[in-house]
Scaffold this motif. Structure first.
Motif, PDB file in Angstrom:
ATOM      1  N   ASP A  72       0.833  -1.204   0.000  1.00 27.24           N
ATOM      2  CA  ASP A  72       0.000   0.000   0.000  1.00 27.24           C
ATOM      3  C   ASP A  72       0.867   1.253   0.000  1.00 27.24           C
ATOM      4  N   LEU A  73       1.938   1.240   0.809  1.00 25.91           N
ATOM      5  CA  LEU A  73       2.836   2.381   0.907  1.00 25.91           C
ATOM      6  C   LEU A  73       3.512   2.693  -0.421  1.00 25.91           C
ATOM      7  N   PHE A  74       3.954   1.644  -1.125  1.00 27.00           N
ATOM      8  CA  PHE A  74       4.693   1.839  -2.370  1.00 27.00           C
ATOM      9  C   PHE A  74       3.807   1.764  -3.614  1.00 27.00           C
ATOM     10  N   PRO A 162      -5.338   7.839   2.068  1.00 26.02           N
ATOM     11  CA  PRO A 162      -5.668   6.480   1.659  1.00 26.02           C
ATOM     12  C   PRO A 162      -6.423   5.714   2.737  1.00 26.02           C
ATOM     13  N   GLY A 163      -6.069   5.883   4.002  1.00 29.95           N
ATOM     14  CA  GLY A 163      -6.837   5.318   5.105  1.00 29.95           C
ATOM     15  C   GLY A 163      -6.866   3.804   5.132  1.00 29.95           C
ATOM     16  N   THR A 164      -7.215   3.253   6.282  1.00 28.55           N
ATOM     17  CA  THR A 164      -7.439   1.809   6.430  1.00 28.55           C
ATOM     18  C   THR A 164      -8.724   1.606   7.200  1.00 28.55           C
ATOM     19  N   ALA A 165      -9.501   0.614   6.801  1.00 26.62           N
ATOM     20  CA  ALA A 165     -10.754   0.332   7.502  1.00 26.62           C
ATOM     21  C   ALA A 165     -10.488  -0.055   8.956  1.00 26.62           C
ATOM     22  N   PRO A 202      -4.700   1.376  -5.818  1.00 26.29           N
ATOM     23  CA  PRO A 202      -4.392   2.568  -5.011  1.00 26.29           C
ATOM     24  C   PRO A 202      -5.071   3.839  -5.507  1.00 26.29           C
ATOM     25  N   ARG A 203      -5.967   3.735  -6.490  1.00 26.51           N
ATOM     26  CA  ARG A 203      -6.571   4.933  -7.058  1.00 26.51           C
ATOM     27  C   ARG A 203      -7.588   5.556  -6.114  1.00 26.51           C
ATOM     28  N   ASP A 204      -7.564   6.854  -5.999  1.00 28.20           N
ATOM     29  CA  ASP A 204      -8.541   7.613  -5.228  1.00 28.20           C
ATOM     30  C   ASP A 204      -9.680   7.978  -6.171  1.00 28.20           C
ATOM     31  N   THR A 205     -10.781   7.243  -6.070  1.00 30.56           N
ATOM     32  CA  THR A 205     -11.878   7.433  -7.026  1.00 30.56           C
ATOM     33  C   THR A 205     -12.882   8.495  -6.593  1.00 30.56           C
ATOM     34  N   GLU A 206     -12.747   9.033  -5.374  1.00 32.71           N
ATOM     35  CA  GLU A 206     -13.612  10.126  -4.911  1.00 32.71           C
ATOM     36  C   GLU A 206     -15.100   9.767  -5.001  1.00 32.71           C
ATOM     37  N   CYS A 207     -15.426   8.479  -4.876  1.00 26.55           N
ATOM     38  CA  CYS A 207     -16.820   8.018  -4.918  1.00 26.55           C
ATOM     39  C   CYS A 207     -17.532   8.485  -6.191  1.00 26.55           C
ATOM     40  N   VAL A 208     -16.821   8.409  -7.308  1.00 26.88           N
ATOM     41  CA  VAL A 208     -17.354   8.791  -8.615  1.00 26.88           C
ATOM     42  C   VAL A 208     -17.519   7.544  -9.475  1.00 26.88           C
TER      43      VAL A 208
END
Length: 375
Positions: A72-74, A162-165, A202-208
Motif C-alpha cells: 500500500d505504501l509503495f 488512503p486510510g485503512t478500515a 491505489p486509485r482515489d476514485t472520490e466516490c465517482v
C-alpha cells in the motif's frame, strides 16, 4: 513483518538509537580532515537522520492509519480492486463473506450479547463487481433473544484517503464509542459498516462512477446496501440508513446523501471538502463529461439542482482546519435551500487528524442516531 507491526516500529527505533550511539562513539576517531574521515562523518549523520525519519514515519502511520501494508505504501497493492466475475457470484457464497469476528475491545462483557461483535468481512458488489474489505460492528442487542425479530439502523462509516478500515475500529474507536453511547441512552443501537472509500486501490476514485472505470458511486448507493440487507437484519427504508466519513470520506458521505436521499437519510462529513479534486492520486475522473464533473461539485448541486430531502452535518475548526471558511459558506448555501437540513460542529481548534475526529465522533453518532429509524 508488516508495516503496522509493533516489531517493525521497535526495530526502527533500535536502529536509530544504535546509530546515534555509534555516531557519538566514533566521532572523535573521525575528527581528521582526510576524505575517509569526512565521508564517515557524513555517512553516520545521514544514516542516523534516515533512521530517525523512518521511526517517526512508522509511528505516525500507526497513529493515523495512512497505509496498511508495504504494498500500500509503495503503490503496489493489488490484492483488492475491481473484480470481474464471469461465474455470476465469483465463487463466493454471497455478497458478504465473514472472515473473522471478535468482541468489541474496551467494553465489559465476554460474549457478543453483552460486548457486541466486530466482524471482518469481504463485500462484493453485484452490479459493479467491486470487492472491498470492511468491518461490521453488531451491537449487543443484535444477539439478544428479545431483539431477534428487530431490524437495526445502519451507519456506513468511511475513512479518508488512503486510510485503512481497521483504523476506524482501532484508532477512531467507532464500535466502542457507539456501544458506550447506546448503553448510556444517548443513541440507539446501530450497525456500523466501516470501510475505505478507496474501493479500487491505489486509485482515489472520490466516490465517482468513472467512465470506463470503477463505478464507485453505484457501489455505495446500490451494491453496498443490497449486500448488507442480504446478510444482516437491517432496516430497508431510506430512514434506516446514514453515512459518515472523515476528509475524503466526509466528502463522499455528503455527496452520497445529496445524490441518493432515497438511500441515505443523513450524511455527516468530518473535515470534508466540497468538490472532487483532480490530482495524481485520482487520475482523470470525468473523461470530459461535464455533467459528471458538475455533479461531483456540491456547490454546483446546491445552485443548479433541486435541494435533496436529506439531513447533513459538517465539522471544522476555527484554528487548524483549512476548510473552515468553505464550511461556513456551505452551511449558508444549504440554509438557503429551505429543504435540505444542515447541522454543524465547529471546534475552537483542531487539526486534520484522528485526535480531532475522535472529539467529533460521539456527537456525530448521536446526531445520526436521532435521524434514523430501525424499521
Amino acid at each position: 513483518m508488516g508495516l503496522t507491526s509493533n516489531k517493525v516500529l521497535a526495530l526502527a527505533v533500535v536502529v536509530a538509537v544504535a546509530l546515534f550511539v555509534a555516531t557519538v562513539w566514533l566521532w572523535p576517531r573521525l575528527a581528521r580532515r582526510s576524505w575517509r574521515a569526512v565521508g564517515g562523518r557524513v555517512g553516520l549523520l545521514l544514516a542516523t537522520q534516515l533512521a530517525l525519519f523512518c521511526s517517526l514515519g512508522i509511528a505516525a502511520n500507526q497513529g493515523f492509519g495512512f497505509y496498511a501494508s508495504w504494498a500500500d505504501l509503495f503503490g503496489r497493492e493489488t490484492g483488492q480492486g475491481v473484480v470481474v466475475d464471469h461465474a455470476g457470484d465469483g465463487g463466493r457464497g454471497g455478497p458478504v463473506e465473514v472472515l473473522s469476528s471478535s468482541l468489541v475491545q474496551g467494553v465489559n462483557g465476554s460474549r457478543a450479547r453483552t460486548a457486541g461483535q466486530v466482524q471482518q468481512v469481504d463485500i462484493v458488489g453485484r452490479r459493479t463487481r467491486i470487492a472491498t474489505p470492511a468491518y461490521v460492528y453488531l451491537p449487543p442487542e443484535y444477539f439478544q433473544p428479545q431483539y431477534r425479530t428487530r431490524t437495526f439502523p445502519v451507519a456506513v462509516v468511511l475513512t479518508g484517503y488512503p486510510g485503512t478500515a481497521q483504523a476506524l475500529v482501532t484508532k477512531l474507536h467507532y464500535p466502542r464509542t457507539a456501544q458506550t453511547l447506546a448503553r448510556s441512552g444517548r443513541m440507539q443501537p446501530m450497525i456500523l459498516v466501516m470501510l475505505r472509500p478507496t474501493v479500487a486501490p491505489p486509485r482515489d476514485t472520490e466516490c465517482v462512477d468513472i467512465p470506463h472505470g470503477p463505478q464507485t458511486e453505484t457501489f455505495f448507493a446500490k451494491d453496498l446496501p443490497e449486500a448488507v440487507l442480504a446478510h444482516y437484519r437491517v432496516g430497508r427504508r431510506a430512514g434506516s440508513w446514514g453515512i459518515v466519513g472523515d476528509s475524503t470520506g466526509g466528502y463522499c458521505a455528503l455527496k452520497l446523501a445529496m445524490h441518493h436521499p432515497d438511500v441515505y437519510a443523513a450524511g455527516a462529513g468530518l473535515s470534508p471538502y466540497y468538490r472532487a479534486p483532480i490530482d495524481p492520486t485520482t487520475g482523470d475522473l470525468f473523461h470530459g463529461d461535464a455533467n459528471l464533473r458538475n455533479r461531483a461539485d456540491l456547490w454546483w448541486l446546491l445552485r443548479n439542482e433541486p435541494a435533496p430531502d436529506t439531513s447533513l452535518l459538517v465539522t471544522s475548526s476555527r484554528v487548524g482546519e483549512h476548510n473552515y471558511k468553505d464550511t461556513l459558506g456551505f452551511i449558508q448555501r444549504v440554509q438557503a435551500t429551505h429543504r435540505t437540513r444542515i447541522s454543524s460542529i465547529i471546534l475552537d481548534s483542531g487539526g486534520h487528524n484522528f485526535n480531532t475526529w475522535r472529539r467529533e465522533i460521539p456527537p456525530t453518532l448521536q446526531w445520526l442516531s436521532g435521524r434514523l429509524v430501525d424499521r
